[in-house]
Design a protein around this motif. Structure first.
Motif, PDB file in Angstrom:
ATOM      1  N   GLY A 174       0.790  -1.219   0.000  1.00  0.00           N
ATOM      2  CA  GLY A 174       0.000   0.000   0.000  1.00  0.00           C
ATOM      3  C   GLY A 174       0.828   1.278   0.000  1.00  0.00           C
ATOM      4  O   GLY A 174       0.262   2.376  -0.035  1.00  0.00           O
ATOM      5  N   TRP A 175       2.142   1.166   0.015  1.00  0.00           N
ATOM      6  CA  TRP A 175       2.991   2.357  -0.003  1.00  0.00           C
ATOM      7  C   TRP A 175       2.921   3.042  -1.367  1.00  0.00           C
ATOM      8  O   TRP A 175       2.757   2.394  -2.399  1.00  0.00           O
ATOM      9  CB  TRP A 175       4.436   1.983   0.277  1.00  0.00           C
ATOM     10  CG  TRP A 175       4.750   1.665   1.716  1.00  0.00           C
ATOM     11  CD1 TRP A 175       3.899   1.149   2.660  1.00  0.00           C
ATOM     12  CD2 TRP A 175       6.018   1.811   2.355  1.00  0.00           C
ATOM     13  NE1 TRP A 175       4.569   0.971   3.843  1.00  0.00           N
ATOM     14  CE2 TRP A 175       5.866   1.359   3.691  1.00  0.00           C
ATOM     15  CE3 TRP A 175       7.260   2.249   1.939  1.00  0.00           C
ATOM     16  CZ2 TRP A 175       6.920   1.362   4.601  1.00  0.00           C
ATOM     17  CZ3 TRP A 175       8.316   2.253   2.840  1.00  0.00           C
ATOM     18  CH2 TRP A 175       8.142   1.814   4.167  1.00  0.00           C
ATOM     19  N   SER A 176       3.090   4.342  -1.377  1.00  0.00           N
ATOM     20  CA  SER A 176       3.138   5.105  -2.625  1.00  0.00           C
ATOM     21  C   SER A 176       4.500   4.911  -3.290  1.00  0.00           C
ATOM     22  O   SER A 176       5.470   4.474  -2.652  1.00  0.00           O
ATOM     23  CB  SER A 176       2.928   6.591  -2.351  1.00  0.00           C
ATOM     24  OG  SER A 176       4.031   7.120  -1.619  1.00  0.00           O
ATOM     25  N   GLU A 177       4.576   5.258  -4.571  1.00  0.00           N
ATOM     26  CA  GLU A 177       5.854   5.168  -5.264  1.00  0.00           C
ATOM     27  C   GLU A 177       6.900   6.059  -4.600  1.00  0.00           C
ATOM     28  O   GLU A 177       8.062   5.687  -4.472  1.00  0.00           O
ATOM     29  CB  GLU A 177       5.700   5.563  -6.738  1.00  0.00           C
ATOM     30  CG  GLU A 177       5.043   4.489  -7.595  1.00  0.00           C
ATOM     31  CD  GLU A 177       5.123   4.809  -9.066  1.00  0.00           C
ATOM     32  OE1 GLU A 177       6.121   5.431  -9.502  1.00  0.00           O
ATOM     33  OE2 GLU A 177       4.185   4.445  -9.803  1.00  0.00           O
ATOM     34  N   GLU A 178       6.475   7.241  -4.168  1.00  0.00           N
ATOM     35  CA  GLU A 178       7.410   8.167  -3.530  1.00  0.00           C
ATOM     36  C   GLU A 178       7.990   7.576  -2.250  1.00  0.00           C
ATOM     37  O   GLU A 178       9.197   7.703  -1.983  1.00  0.00           O
ATOM     38  CB  GLU A 178       6.721   9.500  -3.222  1.00  0.00           C
ATOM     39  CG  GLU A 178       6.351  10.324  -4.441  1.00  0.00           C
ATOM     40  CD  GLU A 178       5.154   9.789  -5.191  1.00  0.00           C
ATOM     41  OE1 GLU A 178       4.399   8.949  -4.622  1.00  0.00           O
ATOM     42  OE2 GLU A 178       4.954  10.193  -6.352  1.00  0.00           O
ATOM     43  N   ALA A 179       7.149   6.920  -1.467  1.00  0.00           N
ATOM     44  CA  ALA A 179       7.622   6.311  -0.225  1.00  0.00           C
ATOM     45  C   ALA A 179       8.573   5.156  -0.518  1.00  0.00           C
ATOM     46  O   ALA A 179       9.576   4.960   0.175  1.00  0.00           O
ATOM     47  CB  ALA A 179       6.443   5.830   0.612  1.00  0.00           C
ATOM     48  N   LEU A 180       8.266   4.396  -1.551  1.00  0.00           N
ATOM     49  CA  LEU A 180       9.125   3.267  -1.915  1.00  0.00           C
ATOM     50  C   LEU A 180      10.475   3.755  -2.426  1.00  0.00           C
ATOM     51  O   LEU A 180      11.515   3.173  -2.106  1.00  0.00           O
ATOM     52  CB  LEU A 180       8.433   2.409  -2.981  1.00  0.00           C
ATOM     53  CG  LEU A 180       7.208   1.631  -2.503  1.00  0.00           C
ATOM     54  CD1 LEU A 180       6.475   1.029  -3.686  1.00  0.00           C
ATOM     55  CD2 LEU A 180       7.598   0.536  -1.516  1.00  0.00           C
ATOM     56  N   GLU A 181      10.471   4.823  -3.210  1.00  0.00           N
ATOM     57  CA  GLU A 181      11.724   5.379  -3.727  1.00  0.00           C
ATOM     58  C   GLU A 181      12.695   5.691  -2.593  1.00  0.00           C
ATOM     59  O   GLU A 181      13.910   5.492  -2.714  1.00  0.00           O
ATOM     60  CB  GLU A 181      11.457   6.666  -4.508  1.00  0.00           C
ATOM     61  CG  GLU A 181      10.788   6.462  -5.848  1.00  0.00           C
ATOM     62  CD  GLU A 181      10.424   7.791  -6.481  1.00  0.00           C
ATOM     63  OE1 GLU A 181      11.034   8.819  -6.123  1.00  0.00           O
ATOM     64  OE2 GLU A 181       9.515   7.805  -7.333  1.00  0.00           O
ATOM     65  N   ALA A 182      12.155   6.172  -1.493  1.00  0.00           N
ATOM     66  CA  ALA A 182      12.990   6.634  -0.381  1.00  0.00           C
ATOM     67  C   ALA A 182      13.758   5.506   0.301  1.00  0.00           C
ATOM     68  O   ALA A 182      14.772   5.761   0.958  1.00  0.00           O
ATOM     69  CB  ALA A 182      12.133   7.375   0.640  1.00  0.00           C
ATOM     70  N   ILE A 183      13.313   4.270   0.159  1.00  0.00           N
ATOM     71  CA  ILE A 183      13.987   3.160   0.846  1.00  0.00           C
ATOM     72  C   ILE A 183      14.905   2.355  -0.074  1.00  0.00           C
ATOM     73  O   ILE A 183      15.617   1.464   0.380  1.00  0.00           O
ATOM     74  CB  ILE A 183      12.975   2.212   1.527  1.00  0.00           C
ATOM     75  CG1 ILE A 183      12.079   1.534   0.497  1.00  0.00           C
ATOM     76  CG2 ILE A 183      12.154   2.963   2.569  1.00  0.00           C
ATOM     77  CD1 ILE A 183      11.202   0.437   1.085  1.00  0.00           C
ATOM     78  N   VAL A 184      14.885   2.675  -1.363  1.00  0.00           N
ATOM     79  CA  VAL A 184      15.744   1.963  -2.317  1.00  0.00           C
ATOM     80  C   VAL A 184      17.140   2.592  -2.299  1.00  0.00           C
ATOM     81  O   VAL A 184      17.287   3.795  -2.458  1.00  0.00           O
ATOM     82  CB  VAL A 184      15.164   2.022  -3.736  1.00  0.00           C
ATOM     83  CG1 VAL A 184      16.094   1.311  -4.714  1.00  0.00           C
ATOM     84  CG2 VAL A 184      13.776   1.394  -3.781  1.00  0.00           C
ATOM     85  N   THR A 185      18.152   1.774  -2.098  1.00  0.00           N
ATOM     86  CA  THR A 185      19.522   2.281  -2.031  1.00  0.00           C
ATOM     87  C   THR A 185      20.298   1.938  -3.299  1.00  0.00           C
ATOM     88  O   THR A 185      19.946   1.000  -4.030  1.00  0.00           O
ATOM     89  CB  THR A 185      20.269   1.684  -0.832  1.00  0.00           C
ATOM     90  OG1 THR A 185      20.393   0.254  -1.028  1.00  0.00           O
ATOM     91  CG2 THR A 185      19.523   1.960   0.464  1.00  0.00           C
ATOM     92  N   ARG A 186      21.356   2.686  -3.524  1.00  0.00           N
ATOM     93  CA  ARG A 186      22.241   2.411  -4.659  1.00  0.00           C
ATOM     94  C   ARG A 186      22.762   0.986  -4.604  1.00  0.00           C
ATOM     95  O   ARG A 186      22.745   0.254  -5.604  1.00  0.00           O
ATOM     96  CB  ARG A 186      23.423   3.386  -4.630  1.00  0.00           C
ATOM     97  CG  ARG A 186      24.452   3.147  -5.737  1.00  0.00           C
ATOM     98  CD  ARG A 186      25.771   3.799  -5.393  1.00  0.00           C
ATOM     99  NE  ARG A 186      26.360   3.187  -4.201  1.00  0.00           N
ATOM    100  CZ  ARG A 186      27.313   3.728  -3.469  1.00  0.00           C
ATOM    101  NH1 ARG A 186      27.792   4.917  -3.786  1.00  0.00           N
ATOM    102  NH2 ARG A 186      27.811   3.095  -2.413  1.00  0.00           N
TER     103      ARG A 186
END
Length: 204
Positions: A174-186
């Protein structure tokens, strides 16, 4: 991993700053141009771009399929193509397979998605060891891959670069794309890390 490739030499930042100061004093570059270049690679060409791709793949099944089957077209549609990213293959982590990327010859890397490669990615130690003992190298990064999960190593080159699509972690339903982007690391898009479990239990 040993310090020879997990961090730059201690005097590297000083050398860069000295060179920048010298060139600025001689009128060969402008400080504003340097700042603009750095901002470009930090905000427009860098891990944020890759994180956007991952988040969209996690939330849009049709895009995920297109990304795996026709990565060039899917990435171009998002505006992430061009120099150092002309041909990129996306490899997906699954419960049974963990992927990790290296360039054994030099430092080929998908710049439009991940920005500039980290120092350790270019080091001889990483380039030579991860193909021979990937589990040991990943463990030194703090990632212990279970023995029942296959580890695949992909060797990027001048013609083809690889990009890891991490597994979506638990607790992000249920997370938004913006919220998911924030937890993805290089590092999760190189394969030397995973995106951590975000469930309440994991943080307790």
């Amino acid at each position: 991993m040993s310090d020879d490739h997990t961090a730059p030499p201690e005097d590297l930042a000083l050398r860069v700053k000295s060179l920048e100061t010298l060139l600025t004093k001689r009128g060969m570059i402008k400080a504003e141009a340097v700042d603009a270049f750095i901002q470009y690679y930090e905000t427009e060409v860098g891990p944020r771009n890759g994180a956007k791709v991952v988040a969209k793949a996690w939330t849009d099944p049709a895009f995920r399929e297109a990304l795996i089957e026709h990565p060039g077209e899917a990435l171009s549609n998002l505006g992430f193509a061009g120099l150092q990213g002309e041909d990129t293959l996306v490899v997906e982590n699954t419960p049974k397979v963990h992927n990790v990327v290296v360039c054994t010859l030099c430092s080929c890397y998908p710049w439009p998605l991940l920005g500039l490669p980290p120092t350790w990615y270019k080091s001889f130690a990483y380039r030579s060891r991860v193909v021979r003992e990937p589990r040991d190298v990943l463990a030194e990064f703090g990632l212990d891959v279970p023995m029942d999960k296959e580890v695949r190593v992909y060797d990027s080159n001048a013609e083809l670069r690889y990009f890891v699509l991490p597994e979506r972690p638990a607790g992000t339903e249920g997370w938004s794309e913006e919220a998911l982007e924030a937890i993805v690391t290089r590092d999760s898009m190189i394969g030397t890390a995973i995106v951590p479990d975000q469930s309440v239990e994991a943080g307790a």
